[in-house]
Design an enzyme around this catalytic site. Sequence first.
Site, PDB file in Angstrom:
ATOM      1  N   PRO A 274     109.340  -7.654  -7.669  1.00 27.15           N
ATOM      2  CG  PRO A 274     109.907  -9.939  -7.729  1.00 27.15           C
ATOM      3  CD  PRO A 274     108.832  -8.960  -8.146  1.00 27.15           C
ATOM      4  NE  ARG A 312     122.068  -0.563  -2.696  1.00 26.57           N
ATOM      5  CZ  ARG A 312     122.092  -0.989  -1.463  1.00 26.57           C
ATOM      6  NH1 ARG A 312     123.170  -1.613  -1.002  1.00 26.57           N
ATOM      7  NH2 ARG A 312     121.069  -0.824  -0.673  1.00 26.57           N
ATOM      8  CB  CYS A 342     138.436  14.245  -6.910  1.00 28.15           C
ATOM      9  SG  CYS A 342     139.687  13.650  -8.026  1.00 28.15           S
TER      10      CYS A 342
HETATM   11  N1  LLP Z   1     108.312  -1.404  -7.640  1.00 27.10           N
HETATM   12  C1  LLP Z   1     108.428  -0.068  -7.459  1.00 27.10           C
HETATM   13  C2  LLP Z   1     107.317   0.800  -7.821  1.00 27.10           C
HETATM   14  C3  LLP Z   1     109.620   0.453  -6.916  1.00 27.10           C
HETATM   15  O1  LLP Z   1     109.715   1.767  -6.735  1.00 27.10           O
HETATM   16  C4  LLP Z   1     110.681  -0.420  -6.582  1.00 27.10           C
HETATM   17  C5  LLP Z   1     111.931   0.111  -6.051  1.00 27.10           C
HETATM   18  C6  LLP Z   1     110.516  -1.797  -6.813  1.00 27.10           C
HETATM   19  C7  LLP Z   1     109.308  -2.254  -7.325  1.00 27.10           C
HETATM   20  C8  LLP Z   1     111.571  -2.802  -6.511  1.00 27.10           C
HETATM   21  O2  LLP Z   1     111.907  -2.834  -5.170  1.00 27.10           O
HETATM   22  P1  LLP Z   1     112.880  -3.977  -4.582  1.00 27.10           P
HETATM   23  O3  LLP Z   1     112.158  -5.296  -4.708  1.00 27.10           O
HETATM   24  O4  LLP Z   1     114.122  -3.974  -5.385  1.00 27.10           O
HETATM   25  O5  LLP Z   1     113.100  -3.565  -3.194  1.00 27.10           O
HETATM   26  N2  LLP Z   1     118.490   2.322  -5.105  1.00 27.10           N
HETATM   27  C9  LLP Z   1     118.014   1.785  -3.848  1.00 27.10           C
HETATM   28  C10 LLP Z   1     116.699   1.078  -4.004  1.00 27.10           C
HETATM   29  C11 LLP Z   1     115.615   1.941  -4.609  1.00 27.10           C
HETATM   30  C12 LLP Z   1     114.332   1.219  -4.783  1.00 27.10           C
HETATM   31  C13 LLP Z   1     113.357   2.025  -5.555  1.00 27.10           C
HETATM   32  N3  LLP Z   1     112.150   1.357  -5.875  1.00 27.10           N
HETATM   33  C14 LLP Z   1     119.077   0.882  -3.263  1.00 27.10           C
HETATM   34  O6  LLP Z   1     120.152   0.763  -3.835  1.00 27.10           O
HETATM   35  O7  LLP Z   1     118.887   0.342  -2.189  1.00 27.10           O
END
Ligand code: LLP
Length: 417
Positions: A274, A312, A342
């Site tokens: 997570p 984001r 810019c």
């Molecule tokens: N494990 C893997 C293999 C992942 O690719 C990710 C996120 C996570 C865990 C963690 O996921 P979470 O629990 O945070 O949802 N930059 C984007 C989010 C990209 C997520 C990429 N992978 C945003 O700002 O929403």
Amino acid sequence: MHHFHYRQNELYCENLPLAQLAQHVGTPCYVYSHATLMHHFKVFDEAFSDVPHLTCFAAKANSNIAILKLFGSLGGGVDIVSGGELFRARQAGIPADRICYSGVGKTPEEIDYALKEDILLFNIESSQELAAINKRAGQVGRKARIALRVNPDVDPKTHPYISTGLKKNKFGIDIDGALKEYERAKSLDNIEIVGVDCHVGSQLTEITPFVDALQRLCLLIKRLKDLQIDIKYLDLGGGLGITYDQEAPPHPREYAQAILQQLEDLPCTLIFEPGRVIVGNAGILITQVLYTKKTPSKNFVVVDAAMNDLIRPSLYGSYHHIQPLRKTNQESEIVDVVGPICESGDFLAKDRSLPTVQAGDYLAVMSAGAYGFTMSSNYNSRPRAAEILVKDDRFYVIRERETWQDLTKHERIPDFV
Ligand code: LLP
């Protein structure tokens, strides 16, 4: 749940008034609440306390070493996707046997580093990567523990950029070809198969995609057993969503219940990765109003934070709630909150109803603890913001604001110029 609340019209983080903090450390700055971070990690981790499990915080969401260390002290591990994140995890004192390594493009140097550190496991994303890791492991005289990241082809119903578990995405090994790939892995000398892994996407607000993926993985594990391949670790990735606006994602306890129900008596240690659900609502970005500007069609609030600090909204059209650090009785108006960069794509909010603000006022951009600082850049030669950890009524600078000197420190001018 988080510890950012108004007291007599002043926004506090825990017991610290934020306007006072902003004056002291300057803006823009990221502020994290220690109590919220601890609470979120514990709630998630304890939801699985009845079964063997390891919560590997996804460092990509927030990789500050103070924060990684905090989760490490609670028994957590780290999910990494680069050599840099491995370095951070080790700097934060995370034991190697609590580190799992995901990502589609691991380089030879990164693989060697992870082998040398003897991390818990590699999540393998392709046949070629499997071969490369087998080869490097042979060269350094180690056996690499691996899980195959399986692409279960489920729709996470999230933003297309952050959905990963669909057939068309670049991630994982197609579930239909997974058995064959496991058999291949079994035949390799320097590979020890220990797990099955998947991650279907991020900011999921429903349980169904997780359960669908898990069902497919459980079936795969049974088939693997028939082939005398025993799976010790089942890694379900991350992805649980948070409330930015009106979303109502499942509580970690509901998520845990749904998963544990499916598992029956599978004798595996569960791994979770997570990110957002632990840190997202534990952090905010504080910015100061530089100018207000009215044009015939819009009211703009120009602030000192920009898309380089929090990308984001520009990249995904994401919503972040924005509120003043000092509440006033001003009428609300519809504004665009924009940064100094810019590009017209440089905004933190569009057509947002905000109480009228003026130059010098401070604003809090909420839910910025995940994928905020980690996605920040130096675009427009803007030094990156400071990061502050608040505990009770005290604050700790966990990353200093970058300086203008930092911007050019790695640059060199050749003689002929
Ligand atoms: N494990 C893997 C293999 C992942 O690719 C990710 C996120 C996570 C865990 C963690 O996921 P979470 O629990 O945070 O949802 N930059 C984007 C989010 C990209 C997520 C990429 N992978 C945003 O700002 O929403």
